[in-house]
Enzyme design. Structure first.
Site, PDB file in Angstrom:
ATOM      1  N   GLU A 158      48.236  59.621  31.083  1.00 31.49           N
ATOM      2  CA  GLU A 158      48.785  60.881  31.625  1.00 31.49           C
ATOM      3  C   GLU A 158      47.854  61.585  32.605  1.00 31.49           C
ATOM      4  O   GLU A 158      47.618  62.798  32.486  1.00 31.49           O
ATOM      5  CB  GLU A 158      49.143  61.822  30.474  1.00 31.49           C
ATOM      6  CG  GLU A 158      50.160  61.221  29.516  1.00 31.49           C
ATOM      7  CD  GLU A 158      50.561  62.176  28.382  1.00 31.49           C
ATOM      8  OE1 GLU A 158      49.961  63.252  28.255  1.00 31.49           O
ATOM      9  OE2 GLU A 158      51.497  61.819  27.627  1.00 31.49           O
ATOM     10  N   ASN A 201      48.938  54.464  31.357  1.00 30.84           N
ATOM     11  CA  ASN A 201      50.129  54.875  30.595  1.00 30.84           C
ATOM     12  C   ASN A 201      50.525  56.293  30.989  1.00 30.84           C
ATOM     13  O   ASN A 201      49.661  57.168  31.134  1.00 30.84           O
ATOM     14  CB  ASN A 201      49.768  54.830  29.099  1.00 30.84           C
ATOM     15  CG  ASN A 201      50.948  54.959  28.166  1.00 30.84           C
ATOM     16  OD1 ASN A 201      51.914  54.203  28.277  1.00 30.84           O
ATOM     17  ND2 ASN A 201      50.889  55.909  27.237  1.00 30.84           N
ATOM     18  N   HIS A 237      60.019  58.665  26.704  1.00 30.48           N
ATOM     19  CA  HIS A 237      60.509  59.747  25.823  1.00 30.48           C
ATOM     20  C   HIS A 237      61.747  60.352  26.486  1.00 30.48           C
ATOM     21  O   HIS A 237      61.634  61.060  27.486  1.00 30.48           O
ATOM     22  CB  HIS A 237      59.433  60.815  25.639  1.00 30.48           C
ATOM     23  CG  HIS A 237      58.214  60.320  24.929  1.00 30.48           C
ATOM     24  ND1 HIS A 237      58.247  59.904  23.608  1.00 30.48           N
ATOM     25  CD2 HIS A 237      56.933  60.159  25.339  1.00 30.48           C
ATOM     26  CE1 HIS A 237      57.029  59.525  23.244  1.00 30.48           C
ATOM     27  NE2 HIS A 237      56.216  59.663  24.280  1.00 30.48           N
ATOM     28  N   GLU A 266      56.232  54.113  24.288  1.00 26.95           N
ATOM     29  CA  GLU A 266      56.423  55.207  23.315  1.00 26.95           C
ATOM     30  C   GLU A 266      57.893  55.585  23.231  1.00 26.95           C
ATOM     31  O   GLU A 266      58.252  56.766  23.153  1.00 26.95           O
ATOM     32  CB  GLU A 266      55.600  56.435  23.717  1.00 26.95           C
ATOM     33  CG  GLU A 266      54.118  56.136  23.881  1.00 26.95           C
ATOM     34  CD  GLU A 266      53.272  57.369  24.219  1.00 26.95           C
ATOM     35  OE1 GLU A 266      53.766  58.502  24.069  1.00 26.95           O
ATOM     36  OE2 GLU A 266      52.122  57.175  24.641  1.00 26.95           O
ATOM     37  N   ASP A 268      61.393  56.766  22.548  1.00 31.87           N
ATOM     38  CA  ASP A 268      62.280  57.466  21.617  1.00 31.87           C
ATOM     39  C   ASP A 268      63.355  58.156  22.440  1.00 31.87           C
ATOM     40  O   ASP A 268      63.111  58.556  23.576  1.00 31.87           O
ATOM     41  CB  ASP A 268      61.548  58.408  20.641  1.00 31.87           C
ATOM     42  CG  ASP A 268      60.624  59.425  21.279  1.00 31.87           C
ATOM     43  OD1 ASP A 268      60.674  59.624  22.512  1.00 31.87           O
ATOM     44  OD2 ASP A 268      59.842  60.049  20.536  1.00 31.87           O
TER      45      ASP A 268
HETATM   46  C1  XIL Z   1      51.876  62.562  19.961  1.00 32.94           C
HETATM   47  C2  XIL Z   1      51.949  62.228  18.489  1.00 32.94           C
HETATM   48  O1  XIL Z   1      53.143  61.546  18.241  1.00 32.94           O
HETATM   49  C3  XIL Z   1      51.882  63.496  17.670  1.00 32.94           C
HETATM   50  O2  XIL Z   1      51.770  63.173  16.289  1.00 32.94           O
HETATM   51  C4  XIL Z   1      50.694  64.346  18.095  1.00 32.94           C
HETATM   52  O3  XIL Z   1      50.730  65.573  17.412  1.00 32.94           O
HETATM   53  C5  XIL Z   1      50.727  64.591  19.576  1.00 32.94           C
HETATM   54  O4  XIL Z   1      50.758  63.351  20.251  1.00 32.94           O
HETATM   55  N1  XIL Z   1      52.330  61.005  24.790  1.00 32.94           N
HETATM   56  C6  XIL Z   1      51.373  60.233  24.190  1.00 32.94           C
HETATM   57  C7  XIL Z   1      51.244  60.235  22.719  1.00 32.94           C
HETATM   58  O5  XIL Z   1      50.703  59.455  24.870  1.00 32.94           O
HETATM   59  O6  XIL Z   1      49.922  60.054  22.281  1.00 32.94           O
HETATM   60  C8  XIL Z   1      51.793  61.501  22.110  1.00 32.94           C
HETATM   61  O7  XIL Z   1      51.775  61.352  20.694  1.00 32.94           O
HETATM   62  C9  XIL Z   1      53.191  61.747  22.618  1.00 32.94           C
HETATM   63  C10 XIL Z   1      53.188  61.924  24.109  1.00 32.94           C
END
Ligand code: XIL
Length: 446
Positions: A158, A201, A237, A266, A268
């Site tokens: 990020e 990422n 996401h 990641e 979802d």
């Molecule tokens: C999130 C986790 O899922 C949570 O448990 C934590 O509180 C915050 O981070 N991008 C990422 C992940 O790269 O590491 C993040 O994970 C979600 C967004």
């Protein structure tokens, strides 16, 4: 055949809407198919974010072990977890995830080395020269600890701003070391574990947009100058405001064409039912259409522990039951088309809602939803507390038992349902002084 009956609680208040869902599954002798094995058949991995503190929960671990071939520690490898104080490294929680995953033959994605978030405060307090040393030390120590055991590392996470600027995000690294920190992190990482694939990422980079184009240019530049980078992670996401973009596949492809692997890291997708299932299927189909898309990781095992739990964004519900999205993913991966995970079954759920309420009576509705494979027919029972009496029922064929208190409902015309599809039936009840909710039995599918 497993049958359970649930007495609905909390519906004693007039007008209160109560809902409960039950599943039952008819076991069959069909060969089991799982996300991991179906993905392996396509030469891909299928992973989940894993939290060390849930590994002692039987349902969690059983689902993880059965379905997934890759694991990403959800928080345990982040800087605040691994180096909370400068020079003091704590690997216990991350070790738990890595040891569990590798014990099950899973790959591990390392997440993440250099990120502005979940960064202990001491890092932000360092001057430039010190920060550079601290960043490289951190990479060396963490990658060194896991050397040879990590499939892919999210070296930098990020680093770009949201929106149309294409600029780098402000962070201690960016602000004090400038754009070059990303390159330096990748070069340090390559030397620390030459066997690990090194990824950049990010999120909101899933479609073709200003942010993804800025990342694209960086990767293009790294490739042309020989800066070590092997993969780009697309977090994935998604929700109503940020749906799966129409050009998701095209975006993955343009990165792959730079000579890097792409991974969905990641995933979802907030939502439920067929809409959620369709979006999941689109993501899987896009990945499979891109040769260099080597794996998909969902950001958690169960909705219950999702970081966006309220949006129920994952493939298993809070009780580890496969959702329609699970069946859609399995089908898109070329699996056996679903059923309950691992046993190839037809299944359905029955959900009760009170849809109208007045002094002497109420209307109730039961929604039947097919599980992760299509069903030909369904049935469920509804048990009415004495002395309630059913005046009328519609959209179902009903038979009675238990002295007129247990109604078995079967389809009239609405038997066959596609995977994840729903139908409803309803009834009008005379309360005769009892305002309690009826109990919906398990839904049986065939
Ligand atoms: C999130 C986790 O899922 C949570 O448990 C934590 O509180 C915050 O981070 N991008 C990422 C992940 O790269 O590491 C993040 O994970 C979600 C967004």
């Amino acid at each position: 055949m497993r049958m359970t009956l649930l007495r609905l609680a909390g519906a004693a208040t007039a007008g209160l809407v109560a809902a409960a869902a039950l599943t039952t599954a008819a076991h069959s002798a069909e060969a089991a198919d799982t996300l991991g094995s179906a993905a392996a058949g396509q030469g891909r991995s299928f992973g989940a974010a894993v939290a060390a503190n849930h590994l002692d929960e039987a349902g969690y671990t059983a689902t993880l072990n059965r379905e997934f071939t890759s694991a990403t520690p959800e928080n345990e490898m982040k800087w605040d977890a691994t180096e909370p104080t400068r020079g003091t490294f704590t690997f216990a929680a991350a070790d738990q995830v890595v040891n569990h995953a590798r014990g099950q033959g899973m790959d591990v994605r390392g997440h993440t080395l250099v990120w502005h978030s979940q960064l202990p405060p001491w890092v932000g307090g360092l001057g430039a020269a010190d920060l550079r040393t601290a960043m490289n030390d951190h990479i060396n120590r963490v990658m060194g600890h896991y050397k040879g055991r990590i499939h892919s590392w999210d070296v930098v996470n990020e680093a770009f701003q949201d929106g149309g600027s294409g600029a780098r995000r402000s962070s201690p690294f960016q602000d004090k070391l400038g754009d070059g920190f990303i390159e330096e992190a990748f070069r340090t990482a390559r030397a620390a574990d030459p066997a690990a694939k090194l990824c950049y990422n990010d999120y909101n980079t899933d479609g073709v947009n200003a942010k993804s184009t800025a990342v694209y240019r960086m990767v293009q530049d790294f490739r042309s100058r020989g800066v070590p980078i092997d993969c780009v992670g697309f977090q994935g996401h998604f929700n109503g405001n940020s749906p799966v973009p129409a050009d998701f596949q095209a975006n993955l492809q343009r990165f792959a064409d730079l000579g890097v692997d792409v991974q969905i890291t990641e995933l979802d997708i907030e939502g439920s039912g067929t809409a959620q299932a369709d979006s999941y299927a689109r993501v899987v189909t896009a990945c499979l259409a891109v040769d260099r898309c080597t794996g998909i990781t969902v950001w958690g095992v169960t909705d219950r522990y999702s970081w966006r739990s309220a949006g129920t964004p994952l493939l298993f519900d809070g009780d580890y039951r496969a959702k329609p999205a699970y069946g859609a993913v399995l089908t898109a991966l070329g699996g056996d088309g679903g059923g309950d995970p691992g046993d190839g079954t037809a299944s359905c759920t029955a959900t009760y809602t009170r849809t109208a309420d007045w002094n002497g009576g109420y209307n109730g509705q039961v929604t039947i939803t097919a599980g992760s494979e299509p069903i030909g027919s369904w049935s469920t029972t509804v048990t009415f507390p004495s002395p309630q009496r059913v005046q009328a029922a519609w959209n179902a064929t009903t038979t009675w038992d238990g002295g007129g208190s247990v109604m078995t409902a079967r389809p009239s015309w609405n038997g066959p349902l596609a995977a994840g599809a729903s139908t409803s039936f309803g009834f009008t009840v005379t309360k005769n002084g009892s305002d309690a909710a009826p109990a919906v039995g398990a839904c049986t599918a065939s």
